[in-house]
Motif scaffolding. Sequence first.
Motif, short mmCIF file in Angstrom:
data_model
loop_
_atom_site.label_atom_id
_atom_site.label_comp_id
_atom_site.label_asym_id
_atom_site.label_seq_id
_atom_site.Cartn_x
_atom_site.Cartn_y
_atom_site.Cartn_z
N ASP A 1 1.90 1.81 -3.47
CA ASP A 1 1.00 2.55 -4.39
C ASP A 1 0.70 3.92 -4.17
OD1 ASP A 1 0.50 -0.33 -5.36
OD2 ASP A 1 -0.84 -0.60 -3.93
N THR A 2 0.80 4.02 -2.76
CA THR A 2 0.70 5.57 -2.33
C THR A 2 1.82 6.35 -2.97
OG1 THR A 2 -0.43 5.02 -0.55
CG2 THR A 2 0.35 7.32 -0.57
N TRP B 1 -2.06 5.12 9.59
CA TRP B 1 -2.62 4.33 8.83
C TRP B 1 -4.11 4.43 8.98
CZ3 TRP B 1 -0.99 0.88 5.18
CH2 TRP B 1 0.62 0.83 5.09
N GLU C 1 7.74 -6.08 -6.39
CA GLU C 1 7.36 -4.71 -5.99
C GLU C 1 7.83 -3.63 -6.79
OE1 GLU C 1 8.06 -4.23 -1.74
OE2 GLU C 1 6.56 -5.80 -1.25
N SER D 1 -8.51 3.49 4.36
CA SER D 1 -8.46 3.59 3.12
C SER D 1 -6.87 3.48 2.77
CB SER D 1 -8.66 5.12 2.74
OG SER D 1 -8.11 6.17 3.10
N GLY D 2 -6.04 3.24 3.76
CA GLY D 2 -4.60 2.95 3.28
C GLY D 2 -3.75 4.02 4.12
N GLN E 1 0.91 -1.15 0.16
CA GLN E 1 0.11 -0.13 0.04
C GLN E 1 0.87 1.35 -0.03
OE1 GLN E 1 -2.52 -0.75 3.55
NE2 GLN E 1 -4.12 -1.08 1.98
#
Length: 188
Positions: free
Chosen positions: A4-5, A95, A126, A98-99, A1
């Motif tokens: 991804d952020t 945290w 990754e 939503s992430g 996560q």
Amino acid sequence: QVLDTLARLHGRTPPAEIRPTPPSLAGADRLAELTVDPGRIGDHGPFAEPTAELLAEHGGALRARLDEFGRRADEADASRAVPTHGEPHPGNLLWRESGPLFVDWDTVGLAVPERDLWLVTDDPDELARYAEATGHRPDPALLSLYGLRWDLQDVVEFVDWFAAPHQRGTDTEQAWRDLGVILRRLER
């Protein structure tokens, strides 16, 4: 996560107030001078003399790593600069359902994505997922450069701390242990 952020952050158009952040190292010249003459640290606290001894012991390797960093930083291609956080470690994450949410934005700057990525993962799968999401394949040499920069910046900060008036305490004892670990790692 977190990766991804970062991919979303790195894909954003940077606000005008975000400035370029090249892979420089504040305090590198002073540290290099102290590796040549560790006695210049002085005697301002319980860790001053042991720090001078560590610099005498590891000075050659430390100077070599400082030189290596300088060369590699000068060669780094900053043409792929994106908005970067600068310190996306767990202490700078909140945290939420939503992430993750990044906090502590005082190190934000325009730089290559590897400025953030090296701290998050070195896993090829990754990094491939990041490349698929962003179109940027992370450069292993830049990931390594930013890892080296992090270690050298910690050494600069710890040495500066122990060269200034200080007292023994939980924080200085931890910094002392960390300084030794980093210097031994830089010997490799």
